[in-house]
Motif scaffolding. Sequence first.
Motif, short mmCIF file in Angstrom:
data_model
loop_
_atom_site.label_atom_id
_atom_site.label_comp_id
_atom_site.label_asym_id
_atom_site.label_seq_id
_atom_site.Cartn_x
_atom_site.Cartn_y
_atom_site.Cartn_z
N ASN A 97 0.82 -1.22 0.00
CA ASN A 97 0.00 0.00 0.00
C ASN A 97 0.85 1.26 0.00
O ASN A 97 0.51 2.26 -0.64
CB ASN A 97 -0.92 0.00 1.22
CG ASN A 97 -2.04 -1.03 1.11
OD1 ASN A 97 -2.37 -1.48 0.02
ND2 ASN A 97 -2.59 -1.42 2.24
N GLN A 98 1.97 1.20 0.73
CA GLN A 98 2.88 2.34 0.76
C GLN A 98 3.42 2.62 -0.65
O GLN A 98 3.46 3.77 -1.10
CB GLN A 98 4.04 2.05 1.71
CG GLN A 98 5.09 3.17 1.79
CD GLN A 98 4.58 4.37 2.56
OE1 GLN A 98 4.07 4.24 3.66
NE2 GLN A 98 4.70 5.54 1.97
N VAL A 99 3.80 1.57 -1.35
CA VAL A 99 4.31 1.72 -2.71
C VAL A 99 3.24 2.29 -3.64
O VAL A 99 3.50 3.20 -4.43
CB VAL A 99 4.82 0.35 -3.24
CG1 VAL A 99 5.07 0.41 -4.75
CG2 VAL A 99 6.09 -0.05 -2.51
N LEU A 100 2.03 1.77 -3.53
CA LEU A 100 0.95 2.27 -4.38
C LEU A 100 0.67 3.75 -4.12
O LEU A 100 0.37 4.51 -5.05
CB LEU A 100 -0.32 1.45 -4.16
CG LEU A 100 -0.24 -0.01 -4.65
CD1 LEU A 100 -1.46 -0.80 -4.18
CD2 LEU A 100 -0.13 -0.06 -6.17
N GLU A 101 0.79 4.16 -2.87
CA GLU A 101 0.58 5.57 -2.54
C GLU A 101 1.68 6.44 -3.14
O GLU A 101 1.42 7.53 -3.67
CB GLU A 101 0.54 5.76 -1.02
CG GLU A 101 0.24 7.19 -0.61
CD GLU A 101 0.22 7.36 0.91
OE1 GLU A 101 1.31 7.34 1.51
OE2 GLU A 101 -0.88 7.50 1.47
N VAL A 102 2.92 5.97 -3.07
CA VAL A 102 4.03 6.72 -3.67
C VAL A 102 3.85 6.83 -5.18
O VAL A 102 4.06 7.90 -5.77
CB VAL A 102 5.38 6.02 -3.34
CG1 VAL A 102 6.53 6.69 -4.11
CG2 VAL A 102 5.66 6.07 -1.85
N LEU A 103 3.43 5.74 -5.81
CA LEU A 103 3.24 5.75 -7.26
C LEU A 103 2.19 6.76 -7.69
O LEU A 103 2.29 7.34 -8.78
CB LEU A 103 2.86 4.35 -7.75
CG LEU A 103 3.94 3.28 -7.66
CD1 LEU A 103 3.38 1.94 -8.08
CD2 LEU A 103 5.16 3.64 -8.50
N ASP A 104 1.18 6.98 -6.86
CA ASP A 104 0.14 7.95 -7.18
C ASP A 104 0.70 9.36 -7.33
O ASP A 104 0.08 10.23 -7.96
CB ASP A 104 -0.95 7.94 -6.11
CG ASP A 104 -1.89 6.75 -6.24
OD1 ASP A 104 -1.93 6.14 -7.33
OD2 ASP A 104 -2.58 6.43 -5.25
N LYS A 105 1.88 9.60 -6.74
CA LYS A 105 2.48 10.93 -6.75
C LYS A 105 3.62 11.05 -7.76
O LYS A 105 4.28 12.09 -7.83
CB LYS A 105 3.00 11.27 -5.35
CG LYS A 105 1.92 11.23 -4.28
CD LYS A 105 2.50 11.41 -2.89
CE LYS A 105 1.40 11.28 -1.83
NZ LYS A 105 1.95 11.37 -0.44
N ILE A 106 3.85 9.98 -8.53
CA ILE A 106 4.92 9.97 -9.52
C ILE A 106 4.31 9.97 -10.92
O ILE A 106 3.34 9.28 -11.20
CB ILE A 106 5.82 8.73 -9.34
CG1 ILE A 106 6.54 8.79 -7.98
CG2 ILE A 106 6.85 8.63 -10.47
CD1 ILE A 106 7.38 7.56 -7.69
#
Length: 451
Positions: free
Chosen positions: A109-118
């Motif tokens: 989930n942390q990775v998916l959240e970061v990807l939303d901002k890239i």
Amino acid sequence: MKKILYTICTFLILVTFASCRKFLDAKPDQKMTTPNSLEDCDALLDDRATMNSMYPVSAEIASDDYYLVKSDWESIYSFWERDVYVWNKNVDINYMEWQGPYKIILIANQVLEVLDKINRERDLVKYDRIKGSALFFRAYALSQLTTVFTGTYQKESADRLLGLPLRLKPGADEHVVRSSLRETYEQIINDAIESYALLPVTAFVKTRPSKGAAQGLLARIYLEMGEYMLAKTAAEKALEHNNSLMNYNLQDNSTTPFERFNVEVIFHASTNVSDALYPTMAKIDSVLYKSYSDHDLRKTLFFGDNEDGTYSFKGRYDGQLNGATFCGIAVDELYLILAETSIRNNELENGLHALNELMVTRWDAGTFVPFLANSKEAGLSITLQERRKQLLFRNIRWADLKRLNLEPAHKKTLVRKIGDQEYDLLPNDLRYTFLIPLKVMGQSKLEQNPR
């Protein structure tokens, strides 16, 4: 890369300790420095000690492919493992059986959240691979949790049965409750399907998922659900990406006959370590051992002679000889899913063909006689027997027992003996679903599994 991984792991350790009061180890402060690049995301997902090695082992301890003698059972340090072995209805299993998979979900989930901002346009291929990997890991962790903590899937009751808390965000303020069993399986399927579209055909290393791994997970989940046509299709798609089988005639009969990341491994994963499952403790069920013919190479490659009339298991697909269990996805499992689902879908000839394609590689060269059956029932019986004999200590047997107990022709009462004391587990007993650990219950308002 090592510096990035060190930094990220340090962050996660701080997160874990700071959030010990939260049953899912959620991130306590969004203002903390967090991962913010594709490289950071890769480092998180490539942490094999977490992402590939923290899956529950309780189901394997409770399964019927081995037994413990009284002195070994009494010597087990972990009381909860002793209780799991004899199916104590009130067993309080290790907290890590729950926390480990949910930590994997947290990281995904942390990775998916970061990807939303890239911006995805910066590197489409890498971005998609990382997103697909995060979705796959979340689905895989949920699938391993269902084996231990949810009841058997049945279409007519799935809306009424308790599923898992579906943690889909990394924040600590997300209110979570238990979903229905249908919702849990739908989440696994949706994540796996989405991951398939994003993942590469071949993973750089087998600790990373691939398209074959995503379809393999779908095949396994659909089989558990009794969706045999969907399971067959998924197995076929997975085998399109990798259908390589080892020739067991070429394997060395050593203490660890199968190397890690061997040609049949599509996705590598392993369970937590168990005292009960160490080869020096766990003795193979004698009836099961005798079911292997003398020309069946699994009889020597899978089992070590204890020189006292008993045998231990040495055939793990991770190249290890310890108390953990390989629980990843491999080609042999897919052949067996294809065989079973073909037969269940009234394609007896196709099912036996898939089974024989696998089995000819397991026998002494020139000695294998293809399996034949003149009825669906006979073909299914043969296939299920060979499935059990091939997939020992894969963290699969418990899920198989649960689903097969729904069928009168295949249900089974399990029996243990500790000295003069006998324990049994009837088909469809509530004890097939483990209680959520008390530590989790003390930190949450989740509904406990029934007893």
